[in-house]
Design a protein around this motif. Structure first.
Motif, PDB file in Angstrom:
ATOM      1  N   ALA A  98     -14.882 117.183 -95.364  1.00 42.96           N
ATOM      2  CA  ALA A  98     -14.874 116.926 -94.058  1.00 42.96           C
ATOM      3  C   ALA A  98     -15.040 115.375 -93.700  1.00 42.96           C
ATOM      4  O   ALA A  98     -14.397 114.749 -92.798  1.00 42.96           O
ATOM      5  CB  ALA A  98     -15.719 117.699 -93.459  1.00 42.96           C
ATOM      6  N   LEU A  99     -16.087 114.672 -94.208  1.00 44.22           N
ATOM      7  CA  LEU A  99     -16.239 113.366 -93.806  1.00 44.22           C
ATOM      8  C   LEU A  99     -15.055 112.275 -94.273  1.00 44.22           C
ATOM      9  O   LEU A  99     -14.881 111.149 -93.832  1.00 44.22           O
ATOM     10  CB  LEU A  99     -17.605 112.957 -94.639  1.00 44.22           C
ATOM     11  N   ASP A 100     -14.761 112.817 -95.330  1.00 41.64           N
ATOM     12  CA  ASP A 100     -13.267 111.960 -96.036  1.00 41.64           C
ATOM     13  C   ASP A 100     -12.076 112.003 -94.983  1.00 41.64           C
ATOM     14  O   ASP A 100     -11.605 111.110 -94.368  1.00 41.64           O
ATOM     15  CB  ASP A 100     -12.817 112.489 -97.200  1.00 41.64           C
ATOM     16  N   ASN A 101     -12.124 113.213 -94.405  1.00 42.12           N
ATOM     17  CA  ASN A 101     -10.970 113.295 -93.308  1.00 42.12           C
ATOM     18  C   ASN A 101     -11.697 112.524 -92.153  1.00 42.12           C
ATOM     19  O   ASN A 101     -10.590 111.845 -91.539  1.00 42.12           O
ATOM     20  CB  ASN A 101     -10.904 114.838 -92.988  1.00 42.12           C
ATOM     21  N   VAL A 102     -12.626 112.410 -91.849  1.00 39.07           N
ATOM     22  CA  VAL A 102     -13.131 111.450 -90.732  1.00 39.07           C
ATOM     23  C   VAL A 102     -12.549 110.110 -90.997  1.00 39.07           C
ATOM     24  O   VAL A 102     -12.250 109.260 -90.040  1.00 39.07           O
ATOM     25  CB  VAL A 102     -14.741 111.779 -90.511  1.00 39.07           C
ATOM     26  N   ARG A 103     -12.977 109.604 -92.201  1.00 41.98           N
ATOM     27  CA  ARG A 103     -12.796 108.330 -92.480  1.00 41.98           C
ATOM     28  C   ARG A 103     -11.148 107.609 -92.517  1.00 41.98           C
ATOM     29  O   ARG A 103     -10.690 106.828 -92.036  1.00 41.98           O
ATOM     30  CB  ARG A 103     -13.458 107.857 -93.732  1.00 41.98           C
ATOM     31  N   ARG A 104     -10.539 108.948 -92.815  1.00 38.98           N
ATOM     32  CA  ARG A 104      -9.197 108.645 -93.216  1.00 38.98           C
ATOM     33  C   ARG A 104      -8.352 108.808 -91.915  1.00 38.98           C
ATOM     34  O   ARG A 104      -7.406 108.064 -91.723  1.00 38.98           O
ATOM     35  CB  ARG A 104      -8.543 109.984 -94.222  1.00 38.98           C
ATOM     36  N   HIS A 105      -8.686 109.399 -90.869  1.00 39.74           N
ATOM     37  CA  HIS A 105      -8.081 109.924 -89.773  1.00 39.74           C
ATOM     38  C   HIS A 105      -8.658 109.424 -88.308  1.00 39.74           C
ATOM     39  O   HIS A 105      -7.932 109.029 -87.449  1.00 39.74           O
ATOM     40  CB  HIS A 105      -7.642 111.541 -89.525  1.00 39.74           C
ATOM     41  N   ALA A 106      -9.931 109.394 -88.442  1.00 38.68           N
ATOM     42  CA  ALA A 106     -10.518 108.582 -87.219  1.00 38.68           C
ATOM     43  C   ALA A 106     -11.029 107.188 -87.530  1.00 38.68           C
ATOM     44  O   ALA A 106     -11.291 106.687 -86.430  1.00 38.68           O
ATOM     45  CB  ALA A 106     -12.089 109.423 -86.922  1.00 38.68           C
ATOM     46  N   GLY A 107     -10.860 106.495 -88.627  1.00 38.50           N
ATOM     47  CA  GLY A 107     -11.231 105.125 -88.714  1.00 38.50           C
ATOM     48  C   GLY A 107     -12.285 105.051 -89.376  1.00 38.50           C
ATOM     49  O   GLY A 107     -13.360 105.773 -89.228  1.00 38.50           O
ATOM     50  N   GLU A 108     -12.609 103.694 -90.097  1.00 35.05           N
ATOM     51  CA  GLU A 108     -14.023 103.432 -90.502  1.00 35.05           C
ATOM     52  C   GLU A 108     -14.902 103.148 -89.509  1.00 35.05           C
ATOM     53  O   GLU A 108     -16.238 103.280 -89.896  1.00 35.05           O
ATOM     54  CB  GLU A 108     -13.720 101.941 -91.307  1.00 35.05           C
ATOM     55  N   ASP A 109     -14.620 103.069 -88.209  1.00 37.11           N
ATOM     56  CA  ASP A 109     -15.627 102.594 -87.223  1.00 37.11           C
ATOM     57  C   ASP A 109     -16.014 104.055 -86.509  1.00 37.11           C
ATOM     58  O   ASP A 109     -17.096 103.999 -85.695  1.00 37.11           O
ATOM     59  CB  ASP A 109     -15.172 101.562 -85.964  1.00 37.11           C
ATOM     60  N   ALA A 110     -15.531 105.306 -86.777  1.00 33.74           N
ATOM     61  CA  ALA A 110     -15.680 106.431 -86.093  1.00 33.74           C
ATOM     62  C   ALA A 110     -17.278 106.809 -86.680  1.00 33.74           C
ATOM     63  O   ALA A 110     -17.586 106.704 -87.803  1.00 33.74           O
ATOM     64  CB  ALA A 110     -14.851 107.477 -86.656  1.00 33.74           C
ATOM     65  N   ARG A 111     -18.004 107.437 -85.724  1.00 30.58           N
ATOM     66  CA  ARG A 111     -19.158 107.945 -86.256  1.00 30.58           C
ATOM     67  C   ARG A 111     -19.182 109.391 -86.167  1.00 30.58           C
ATOM     68  O   ARG A 111     -18.368 110.158 -85.969  1.00 30.58           O
ATOM     69  CB  ARG A 111     -20.309 107.758 -84.928  1.00 30.58           C
ATOM     70  N   ALA A 112     -20.122 110.012 -87.268  1.00 31.31           N
ATOM     71  CA  ALA A 112     -20.086 111.289 -87.736  1.00 31.31           C
ATOM     72  C   ALA A 112     -21.589 111.833 -87.569  1.00 31.31           C
ATOM     73  O   ALA A 112     -22.301 111.118 -87.811  1.00 31.31           O
ATOM     74  CB  ALA A 112     -19.412 111.504 -88.812  1.00 31.31           C
ATOM     75  N   TRP A 113     -21.661 113.156 -87.303  1.00 29.68           N
ATOM     76  CA  TRP A 113     -22.853 113.732 -87.100  1.00 29.68           C
ATOM     77  C   TRP A 113     -22.855 115.198 -88.190  1.00 29.68           C
ATOM     78  O   TRP A 113     -21.978 115.847 -87.958  1.00 29.68           O
ATOM     79  CB  TRP A 113     -23.384 114.115 -85.768  1.00 29.68           C
ATOM     80  N   ILE A 114     -23.810 115.363 -88.917  1.00 31.55           N
ATOM     81  CA  ILE A 114     -24.070 116.505 -89.787  1.00 31.55           C
ATOM     82  C   ILE A 114     -25.126 117.238 -89.286  1.00 31.55           C
ATOM     83  O   ILE A 114     -26.157 116.716 -89.218  1.00 31.55           O
ATOM     84  CB  ILE A 114     -24.157 116.236 -91.319  1.00 31.55           C
ATOM     85  N   LEU A 115     -25.078 118.410 -88.837  1.00 30.42           N
ATOM     86  CA  LEU A 115     -26.007 119.433 -88.484  1.00 30.42           C
ATOM     87  C   LEU A 115     -26.318 120.491 -89.340  1.00 30.42           C
ATOM     88  O   LEU A 115     -25.220 121.326 -89.557  1.00 30.42           O
ATOM     89  CB  LEU A 115     -25.942 119.765 -87.218  1.00 30.42           C
ATOM     90  N   VAL A 116     -27.370 120.650 -90.163  1.00 28.80           N
ATOM     91  CA  VAL A 116     -27.664 121.733 -90.662  1.00 28.80           C
ATOM     92  C   VAL A 116     -28.698 122.799 -90.229  1.00 28.80           C
ATOM     93  O   VAL A 116     -29.607 122.399 -89.831  1.00 28.80           O
ATOM     94  CB  VAL A 116     -28.279 121.309 -92.193  1.00 28.80           C
ATOM     95  N   GLU A 117     -28.293 124.125 -90.174  1.00 26.14           N
ATOM     96  CA  GLU A 117     -29.039 125.302 -89.526  1.00 26.14           C
ATOM     97  C   GLU A 117     -28.974 126.105 -90.751  1.00 26.14           C
ATOM     98  O   GLU A 117     -28.164 126.670 -91.123  1.00 26.14           O
ATOM     99  CB  GLU A 117     -28.113 125.884 -88.295  1.00 26.14           C
ATOM    100  N   ASP A 118     -30.144 126.322 -90.716  1.00 27.36           N
ATOM    101  CA  ASP A 118     -30.750 127.594 -91.758  1.00 27.36           C
ATOM    102  C   ASP A 118     -30.979 128.838 -91.109  1.00 27.36           C
ATOM    103  O   ASP A 118     -32.337 129.095 -90.615  1.00 27.36           O
ATOM    104  CB  ASP A 118     -31.985 127.133 -92.785  1.00 27.36           C
ATOM    105  N   GLU A 119     -30.327 129.761 -90.901  1.00 31.82           N
ATOM    106  CA  GLU A 119     -30.365 131.041 -90.190  1.00 31.82           C
ATOM    107  C   GLU A 119     -30.733 132.157 -91.131  1.00 31.82           C
ATOM    108  O   GLU A 119     -30.641 131.945 -92.423  1.00 31.82           O
ATOM    109  CB  GLU A 119     -29.334 131.526 -89.606  1.00 31.82           C
TER     110      GLU A 119
END
Length: 408
Positions: free
Chosen positions: A311-332
């Motif tokens: 998913a992060l590779d897709n962000v860099r490939r399609h949104a650009g190197e300057d795009a920011r990303a957030w990963i949220l982990v929820e343990d239900e």
């Protein structure tokens, strides 16, 4: 003022060596005293007197040898056992035949057990078995016939010495395991202290440089960006250093050996998903995770982390190197949910279907395919101009059962 250092020495063997030293002296005096009371019954008392003189000098002179395992050498043990065996065999020369046949004690009497116990404390049950067997053979030769009381005494010494040797091995293993555990605990506390110091100092300074650089712009902005990257790298390093590594313990005759090893890639037991996601954190990738471990079987955790990476590779490939990303982990309680969101331009409607038709299966296989194999799901939500969010859901119970099956 000079710093004082407190040294704590642990030894389960030291009391045993002290007891053995006392036992040797007391049994030597007992053997000499018993001979003195039965002097008239000996056929050649001068032989016994000569042996007891040697036994007295040897016992007193070798007290330092039975003070510790280091001083109790193999050469000393061999000489000590030789004196004990010699005393047993000399009994046939010094004592009357009738007294020997009636069950009279040997010249060293119960002092012989001290020699066998030295073998047990020094080398464990195997050494004890060797020494007690030699004493048993000497007793049978001295008696001439395998009488009931002789067999009884031989078996008693043999079993007792082997049991003591085994107990010493277990105690030594426990002591070394405890010492290693204390070392690991001390190292963990030191890492935590360093992590607090780094967090209170270096990380805050790097964060301030990043903020001030962004405000000032120009070359300061580039410096701020580099400071931000270093802050994320250092924070990841500190967090990763506090993730406990596995400890493999084994018991050996010499004690417990504890090896600190990295988890092998093929491990099937539960692992902390946070340790696999930590390397994804970067200057433009923020990672938010629970404070407690997020445990999943190793194969499931590895596949889930790979899906996040895709998913992060897709962000860099399609949104650009300057795009920011957030990963949220929820343990239900029943599932683990990971959301990967970016601030890119989003995905135009129908673009994913078109990509699959063209044979580009990044989302279909790298993300959805992995989650489908895990019994989970991958939902992709994208609004043009507002970024994209990928929500990965993995059920816990199914993967725990699968992990146990693989372990079996």
């Amino acid at each position: 003022m000079a710093r004082r250092e407190r040294v704590i020495r642990m030894s389960v063997e030291l009391p045993l060596w002290r007891a053995l030293a006392g036992y040797r002296v007391l049994t030597m005096l007992y053997a000499v005293g018993f001979f003195a009371t039965a002097y008239d019954g000996f056929a050649r008392p001068w032989v016994a007197v000569g042996y007891y003189c040697v036994l007295f000098v040897w016992t007193v002179a070798t007290l330092p040898k039975v003070a510790s395992a280091a001083s109790c050498t193999k050469r000393f043990l061999a000489a000590d056992l030789t004196i004990a065996l010699t005393g047993i065999l000399l009994t046939t020369v010094a004592d009357a035949h009738e007294r020997i046949q009636s069950g009279g004690p040997t010249l060293p009497s119960i002092w012989t057990a001290g020699s066998v116990l030295a073998f047990a404390i020094k080398g464990g049950w195997r050494w004890a078995a060797f020494a007690s067997t030699a004493v048993a053979v000497a007793n049978l030769v001295e008696r001439g016939t395998p009488a009931r009381d002789t067999i009884h005494n031989v078996i008693l010494v043999w079993v007792a010495s082997i049991a003591i040797g085994y107990v010493v091995e277990v105690a030594r293993a426990s002591e070394r395991t405890l010492a290693r555990a204390l070392e690991i605990e001390a190292a963990t506390r030191e890492r935590e202290r360093l992590a607090r110091d780094i967090h209170d100092g270096v990380l805050q300074v790097l964060a301030m440089v990043q903020r001030r650089g962004a405000v000032l712009g120009g070359e300061a902005a580039e410096l701020g960006r580099m400071a931000g990257e270093q802050e994320v790298a250092l924070r990841t390093l500190v967090a990763g250093g506090l993730v406990p590594v596995s400890r493999v313990s084994q018991d050996a005759a010499e004690g417990a050996v504890v090896r600190v090893v990295e988890e092998p890639a093929e491990r099937t037991g539960p692992v902390d998903l946070r340790s696999l996601l930590a390397p994804f954190a970067a200057a433009r990738v923020n990672l938010a995770e629970p404070g407690a471990p997020v445990l999943l079987p190793a194969p499931a955790a590895k596949e889930l982390a790979a899906a996040v990476g895709a998913a992060l590779d897709n962000v860099r490939r399609h949104a650009g190197e300057d795009a920011r990303a957030w990963i949220l982990v929820e343990d239900e309680p029943d599932e683990v949910i990971i959301s990967v969101r970016d601030d890119g331009p989003g995905i135009p409607e129908g673009r994913l279907a078109q990509a699959e038709g063209e044979g580009r299966l990044g989302v279909a296989q790298s993300i959805r395919g992995r989650l489908r194999d895990l019994g989970g799901s991958a939902e992709l939500i994208s609004t043009p101009g507002q970024g994209t969010e990928v929500e990965l859901t993995v059920p816990k119970e199914k993967n725990v059962r699968r992990g146990k099956a693989e372990q079996r």
